[in-house]
Design a protein around this motif. Structure first.
Motif, PDB file in Angstrom:
ATOM      1  N   ARG A 453       0.843  -1.199   0.000  1.00 36.33           N
ATOM      2  CA  ARG A 453       0.000   0.000   0.000  1.00 36.33           C
ATOM      3  C   ARG A 453       0.872   1.239   0.000  1.00 36.33           C
ATOM      4  O   ARG A 453       2.041   1.195   0.404  1.00 36.33           O
ATOM      5  N   LEU A 454       0.298   2.341  -0.460  1.00 36.16           N
ATOM      6  CA  LEU A 454       1.051   3.581  -0.616  1.00 36.16           C
ATOM      7  C   LEU A 454       0.843   4.489   0.582  1.00 36.16           C
ATOM      8  O   LEU A 454      -0.271   4.604   1.115  1.00 36.16           O
ATOM      9  N   VAL A 455       1.922   5.158   0.983  1.00 38.92           N
ATOM     10  CA  VAL A 455       1.885   6.134   2.078  1.00 38.92           C
ATOM     11  C   VAL A 455       2.443   7.452   1.551  1.00 38.92           C
ATOM     12  O   VAL A 455       3.565   7.488   1.022  1.00 38.92           O
ATOM     13  N   LEU A 456       1.639   8.509   1.691  1.00 40.22           N
ATOM     14  CA  LEU A 456       2.093   9.850   1.306  1.00 40.22           C
ATOM     15  C   LEU A 456       2.662  10.558   2.525  1.00 40.22           C
ATOM     16  O   LEU A 456       2.011  10.629   3.574  1.00 40.22           O
ATOM     17  N   VAL A 457       3.875  11.078   2.398  1.00 42.03           N
ATOM     18  CA  VAL A 457       4.470  11.938   3.424  1.00 42.03           C
ATOM     19  C   VAL A 457       4.498  13.345   2.847  1.00 42.03           C
ATOM     20  O   VAL A 457       4.995  13.560   1.728  1.00 42.03           O
ATOM     21  N   THR A 458       3.957  14.306   3.568  1.00 39.85           N
ATOM     22  CA  THR A 458       3.807  15.656   3.027  1.00 39.85           C
ATOM     23  C   THR A 458       4.015  16.704   4.107  1.00 39.85           C
ATOM     24  O   THR A 458       3.795  16.438   5.292  1.00 39.85           O
ATOM     25  N   ASP A 459       4.426  17.909   3.666  1.00 44.51           N
ATOM     26  CA  ASP A 459       4.503  19.025   4.614  1.00 44.51           C
ATOM     27  C   ASP A 459       3.257  19.915   4.519  1.00 44.51           C
ATOM     28  O   ASP A 459       3.221  21.008   5.073  1.00 44.51           O
ATOM     29  N   ARG A 460       2.233  19.432   3.795  1.00 44.89           N
ATOM     30  CA  ARG A 460       0.947  20.120   3.709  1.00 44.89           C
ATOM     31  C   ARG A 460       0.086  19.642   4.881  1.00 44.89           C
ATOM     32  O   ARG A 460      -0.349  18.497   4.926  1.00 44.89           O
ATOM     33  N   MET A 461      -0.155  20.524   5.854  1.00 45.39           N
ATOM     34  CA  MET A 461      -0.743  20.094   7.124  1.00 45.39           C
ATOM     35  C   MET A 461      -2.230  19.770   7.036  1.00 45.39           C
ATOM     36  O   MET A 461      -2.771  19.097   7.909  1.00 45.39           O
ATOM     37  N   ASP A 462      -2.933  20.256   5.999  1.00 43.42           N
ATOM     38  CA  ASP A 462      -4.354  19.935   5.894  1.00 43.42           C
ATOM     39  C   ASP A 462      -4.624  18.884   4.818  1.00 43.42           C
ATOM     40  O   ASP A 462      -5.753  18.717   4.348  1.00 43.42           O
ATOM     41  N   ALA A 477      -6.834   8.794 -13.664  1.00 46.98           N
ATOM     42  CA  ALA A 477      -5.785   7.977 -13.040  1.00 46.98           C
ATOM     43  C   ALA A 477      -6.422   6.877 -12.201  1.00 46.98           C
ATOM     44  O   ALA A 477      -7.491   7.083 -11.606  1.00 46.98           O
ATOM     45  N   PRO A 478      -5.806   5.703 -12.129  1.00 48.33           N
ATOM     46  CA  PRO A 478      -6.402   4.622 -11.337  1.00 48.33           C
ATOM     47  C   PRO A 478      -6.401   4.958  -9.849  1.00 48.33           C
ATOM     48  O   PRO A 478      -5.430   5.519  -9.330  1.00 48.33           O
ATOM     49  N   GLU A 479      -7.471   4.581  -9.178  1.00 50.34           N
ATOM     50  CA  GLU A 479      -7.580   4.917  -7.748  1.00 50.34           C
ATOM     51  C   GLU A 479      -6.564   4.167  -6.896  1.00 50.34           C
ATOM     52  O   GLU A 479      -6.232   4.609  -5.801  1.00 50.34           O
ATOM     53  N   ILE A 480      -6.066   3.031  -7.416  1.00 49.25           N
ATOM     54  CA  ILE A 480      -5.053   2.314  -6.625  1.00 49.25           C
ATOM     55  C   ILE A 480      -3.751   3.118  -6.547  1.00 49.25           C
ATOM     56  O   ILE A 480      -2.879   2.817  -5.728  1.00 49.25           O
ATOM     57  N   ALA A 481      -3.606   4.152  -7.394  1.00 42.87           N
ATOM     58  CA  ALA A 481      -2.416   5.000  -7.356  1.00 42.87           C
ATOM     59  C   ALA A 481      -2.557   6.126  -6.336  1.00 42.87           C
ATOM     60  O   ALA A 481      -1.647   6.948  -6.205  1.00 42.87           O
ATOM     61  N   VAL A 482      -3.689   6.177  -5.628  1.00 44.30           N
ATOM     62  CA  VAL A 482      -3.920   7.244  -4.652  1.00 44.30           C
ATOM     63  C   VAL A 482      -3.550   6.751  -3.258  1.00 44.30           C
ATOM     64  O   VAL A 482      -4.142   5.779  -2.762  1.00 44.30           O
ATOM     65  N   PRO A 483      -2.582   7.387  -2.583  1.00 45.34           N
ATOM     66  CA  PRO A 483      -2.260   6.996  -1.207  1.00 45.34           C
ATOM     67  C   PRO A 483      -3.419   7.327  -0.267  1.00 45.34           C
ATOM     68  O   PRO A 483      -3.942   8.441  -0.285  1.00 45.34           O
ATOM     69  N   ARG A 484      -3.838   6.341   0.504  1.00 48.44           N
ATOM     70  CA  ARG A 484      -4.910   6.599   1.494  1.00 48.44           C
ATOM     71  C   ARG A 484      -4.331   6.997   2.858  1.00 48.44           C
ATOM     72  O   ARG A 484      -4.947   7.734   3.612  1.00 48.44           O
ATOM     73  N   LYS A 485      -3.154   6.474   3.149  1.00 54.49           N
ATOM     74  CA  LYS A 485      -2.489   6.826   4.408  1.00 54.49           C
ATOM     75  C   LYS A 485      -1.620   8.060   4.178  1.00 54.49           C
ATOM     76  O   LYS A 485      -0.818   8.101   3.240  1.00 54.49           O
ATOM     77  N   ILE A 486      -1.796   9.090   5.013  1.00 50.68           N
ATOM     78  CA  ILE A 486      -1.037  10.334   4.867  1.00 50.68           C
ATOM     79  C   ILE A 486      -0.341  10.657   6.188  1.00 50.68           C
ATOM     80  O   ILE A 486      -0.981  10.672   7.249  1.00 50.68           O
ATOM     81  N   ILE A 487       0.965  10.883   6.115  1.00 49.71           N
ATOM     82  CA  ILE A 487       1.746  11.289   7.294  1.00 49.71           C
ATOM     83  C   ILE A 487       2.230  12.714   7.061  1.00 49.71           C
ATOM     84  O   ILE A 487       2.826  13.013   6.018  1.00 49.71           O
TER      85      ILE A 487
END
Length: 517
Positions: A453-462, A477-487
């Motif tokens: 699974r994909l995890v997005l790490v970002t400095d965007r706080m919202d 774009a395919p939805e499987i390419a969208v990270p659901r977990k965001i840190i």
């Protein structure tokens, strides 16, 4: 526009410097830094002989000598000083951390490191020096220069007049430099580039993009990075342009006014830094540039648009390379700048694409040519050469009919989600499109149900998954390419070159997942 002739590279670095002096004029200023004390070809050659003679007194012929200096005239002089006396520069990455730096010295057999008191003080690098001193002898250039006396100056003057009579003979196939890969995904590797490799890449670029000897190249990138060394120092000096060296790309407010003040024609940087310079700069500070060349990371659409809107359409040329290729493999042109690509393959290079299971429309890129490395250093001092001259870039690309390259991602930057191969780079692009003002990185984690699974790490706080899903749907774009977990983090970790540090990033994600478990 010159054509590429592989025979141009069949000389040595120091002899190529001598030939450039003959071509462009002994008194032509070709090297300057923030001290604003320009050096001509003859100044550079004399300084190299004066310093090199001293270094030769405490090193052995063919010795690998560590160089730990920022982008500066001193770094360029030291590089040529070592070559004048048949030593091999090993450029040390002072941002890599103590463990990696010590490993680099051990791998390359470096017993002596050249640095500067001023640099160590300003960079607060005392811990690094303490660590290096357990393995090597650290020598400060200020102390060496203090010992230069009248005999040394007379020697340098004579050598400057008749350099081929005084320089140590070497061969084009001899080592030109030892560099260490960035370590974005693991431990850095030691790369041996021959003198011919470096010169081939200089002349390949010069055949690909028309260059004017009246131009000034502004280089804030470190010379331990191959892009900073080859494109920032060797390319301008060997083709008659002034190489302006600046010690750190991180000085966001100081660099734009200096670009204007130096009359810079070309800026070398990475997307991250160019974006920051553009936001900080006044209107006239970057508009005098002919073009900007970006390497090391993908150029965001937002950066292209920001430069175009604020600075009169100065082209941002995205390029692509690898330390193993000395480094440039492809780059866009000022008059043929295709966004979304990394440019046209340099002349003199061959490519081979190998299919990658689950990734259609491209393949893993192998490259071969006169700029491809001698090989990797292996423990014990041996060199592991590329098989049949082919270098495996590890990148999945597509090639147009005229050899323009599009990067689809690194082989190791794909995840298998629900049986489908998903590009982590494409997932990062989704986040960049939704929040262009922030920085993002995506990693994958094992998942018992979906494989990964994909995890997005970002400095965007919202940041949350909703806008990402909506954008993916809007562009198909395919939805499987969208990270659901965001840190969310205050800052995305980067290497000294501006690249995302995926090793540090993985540690952040692992720690966060342990806390959440």
């Amino acid at each position: 526009m010159r054509s590429f002739d592989a025979h141009q590279a069949q000389t040595t670095l120091f002899d190529a410097l001598i030939e450039a002096r003959q071509t462009y004029g002994a008194k032509k200023p070709i090297l300057e830094d923030q001290e604003r004390n320009p050096l001509s070809y003859t100044d550079l050659i004399r300084a190299a002989f004066a310093l090199g003679r001293k270094i030769a007194g405490f090193t052995k012929p063919a010795e690998r000598v560590g160089v730990m200096l920022p982008a500066s005239s001193a770094a360029a002089v030291t590089f040529f000083a070592l070559h004048a006396f048949g030593r091999t520069p090993a450029m040390l990455n002072f941002t890599a951390g103590i463990r990696n730096l010590k490993a680099a010295c051990e791998l390359a057999g470096v017993k002596r490191v050249l640095t500067s008191h001023r640099f160590v003080e300003q960079g607060k690098l005392h811990d690094l020096i303490d660590a290096l001193e357990t393995l090597t002898t650290v020598t400060y250039l200020e102390d060496v220069r203090a010992t230069v006396g009248l005999p040394d100056r007379l020697f340098a003057a004579a050598a400057g007049a008749f350099p081929k009579n005084f320089r140590t003979a070497s061969r084009p196939s001899d080592p030109g430099v030892i560099l260490f890969t960035s370590g974005s995904f693991g431990a850095p590797k030691g790369v041996v580039l021959s003198q011919a490799n470096l010169l081939a890449n200089v002349f390949q670029v010069a055949a690909h993009i028309p260059l004017d000897p009246d131009w000034v190249f502004f280089n804030p990138l470190p010379t331990f990075h191959c892009f900073g060394l080859t494109a920032g120092v060797l390319l301008p000096i060997m083709t008659g342009m002034k190489a302006f060296q600046y010690p750190s790309p991180l000085h966001i407010k100081q660099i734009p006014p200096l670009i204007k003040d130096t009359g810079a024609s070309v800026l070398l940087a990475t997307d991250t830094f160019v974006n920051q310079y553009a936001r900080s700069a006044d209107h006239g500070e970057l508009s005098g540039l002919r073009f900007i060349v970006c390497g090391a990371e993908k150029v965001r659409e937002e950066t292209h648009n920001l430069i175009a809107e604020r600075f009169g359409g100065v082209p941002v040329l995205e390029g692509y390379g690898a330390t193993e290729a000395a480094p440039v493999i492809a780059v866009n042109k000022p008059d043929d700048n295709r966004r979304g690509t990394v440019g046209g393959l340099l002349p003199g290079m061959e490519t081979r694409l190998e299919p990658v299971e689950g990734i259609p429309g491209g393949g893993k890129l192998y490259v071969r040519g006169p700029n491809i490395m001698v090989g990797y250093l292996v423990p014990g001092g041996a060199i592991e050469a590329p098989v049949d001259g082919w270098h495996d870039t590890g990148d999945v690309v597509s090639l147009s009919e005229d050899n323009w390259i599009k990067i689809k991602g690194r082989v190791k930057r794909f995840a298998k989600v629900g049986g489908e191969m998903v590009s982590l780079t494409a997932a990062e692009d989704l986040a960049c499109a939704v929040w262009p003002d922030a920085r993002h990185a995506v990693v994958s984690l094992p998942d018992p149900k979906k494989g990964e699974r994909l995890v997005l790490v970002t400095d965007r706080m919202d940041a949350d998954a909703g806008p990402l899903i909506s954008h993916a749907q809007s562009i198909g774009a395919p939805e499987i390419a969208v990270p659901r977990k965001i840190i969310k983090v205050m800052e995305i970790p980067v290497l000294g070159t501006g690249k995302t540090d995926y090793v540090a990033l993985q540690r952040i994600v692992d720690a966060e997942m342990r806390r959440a478990a």
